[in-house]
Design a protein around this motif. Sequence first.
Motif, mmCIF file in Angstrom:
data_model
loop_
_atom_site.group_PDB
_atom_site.id
_atom_site.type_symbol
_atom_site.label_atom_id
_atom_site.label_comp_id
_atom_site.label_asym_id
_atom_site.label_seq_id
_atom_site.Cartn_x
_atom_site.Cartn_y
_atom_site.Cartn_z
ATOM 1 N N ASP A 55 0.814 -1.214 0.000
ATOM 2 C CA ASP A 55 0.000 0.000 0.000
ATOM 3 C C ASP A 55 0.846 1.263 0.000
ATOM 4 O O ASP A 55 0.405 2.313 -0.453
ATOM 5 C CB ASP A 55 -0.963 0.020 1.194
ATOM 6 N N ASN A 56 2.060 1.164 0.512
ATOM 7 C CA ASN A 56 2.974 2.306 0.510
ATOM 8 C C ASN A 56 3.871 2.316 -0.723
ATOM 9 O O ASN A 56 4.741 3.170 -0.850
ATOM 10 C CB ASN A 56 3.842 2.294 1.775
ATOM 11 N N ARG A 128 -4.628 0.145 -16.021
ATOM 12 C CA ARG A 128 -4.899 -1.100 -15.298
ATOM 13 C C ARG A 128 -5.602 -0.797 -13.980
ATOM 14 O O ARG A 128 -6.507 -1.530 -13.569
ATOM 15 C CB ARG A 128 -3.595 -1.863 -15.063
ATOM 16 N N GLY A 129 -5.201 0.285 -13.318
ATOM 17 C CA GLY A 129 -5.811 0.657 -12.044
ATOM 18 C C GLY A 129 -7.290 0.961 -12.147
ATOM 19 O O GLY A 129 -8.048 0.741 -11.203
ATOM 20 N N LYS A 130 -7.723 1.434 -13.314
ATOM 21 C CA LYS A 130 -9.152 1.735 -13.521
ATOM 22 C C LYS A 130 -10.000 0.475 -13.538
ATOM 23 O O LYS A 130 -11.173 0.503 -13.189
ATOM 24 C CB LYS A 130 -9.344 2.498 -14.837
ATOM 25 N N THR A 131 -9.424 -0.643 -13.973
ATOM 26 C CA THR A 131 -10.206 -1.879 -14.109
ATOM 27 C C THR A 131 -9.878 -2.925 -13.051
ATOM 28 O O THR A 131 -10.707 -3.777 -12.755
ATOM 29 C CB THR A 131 -9.978 -2.514 -15.498
ATOM 30 N N SER A 132 -8.675 -2.869 -12.478
ATOM 31 C CA SER A 132 -8.251 -3.931 -11.558
ATOM 32 C C SER A 132 -8.680 -3.693 -10.115
ATOM 33 O O SER A 132 -8.735 -4.631 -9.329
ATOM 34 C CB SER A 132 -6.726 -4.074 -11.588
ATOM 35 N N ARG A 134 -6.770 -2.277 -8.084
ATOM 36 C CA ARG A 134 -5.521 -2.265 -7.314
ATOM 37 C C ARG A 134 -5.177 -0.830 -6.932
ATOM 38 O O ARG A 134 -4.952 0.009 -7.791
ATOM 39 C CB ARG A 134 -4.379 -2.878 -8.126
ATOM 40 N N SER A 135 -5.117 -0.563 -5.632
ATOM 41 C CA SER A 135 -4.835 0.798 -5.168
ATOM 42 C C SER A 135 -3.448 1.266 -5.581
ATOM 43 O O SER A 135 -3.233 2.456 -5.805
ATOM 44 C CB SER A 135 -4.999 0.893 -3.653
#
Length: 190
Positions: A55-56, A128-132, A134-135
């Motif tokens: 997360d960091n 990828r972040g828009k669909t996965s 994953r933060s």
Amino acid sequence: MKNIVLFGPPGAGKGTQAEVLKNKYGLIHISTGDVFRFNIKNKTDLGMLAKSYMDNGDLVPDQVTIDMLKAEVNNNPGAKGFIFDGFPRTESQAMSLDEFLKEKNTSISGMVALEVPENLLVERLLNRGKTSGRSDDQDESKIKNRFNEYESKTAVLKEYYEKQGKYYGVDGVGTISEITSKLEKVIDSL
């Protein structure tokens, strides 16, 4: 036994290519990211610890990663070989992997590195972040931190494997099938 380290910065396409290559060559794909996400989803102690680092935008400590990978290899005793995706990330991890594989009477066949310009990687990760969900793919500052971690800690692996004559750089720009074709030429030569 063919053991490949599939290498490259976040967003280079390692996971996508590993899926194609594992089917062609009959290898077991071990992705540290997938292993971590499985543990996080199931809220294991190890998963929660890994999540705090991820997360960091930081790398998970070596020993946690090494122990997880050893377990994955040991769970597949009849494998034709492995694609290590996201591991090793440090020279000490590479040395630990070499020692572990030596105990299994095998070794790394080659490190195949996908080389992609950073601006294209940022674009790929944000998409990828828009669909996965994953933060770590939704925040450009976290992405940049992952690149800094990659450059400062993992770039030394190129030298480590070059000294062994096992480093192969591959242009990671193009369609999935074009990149796969480039990778197959290298893997077929190992």
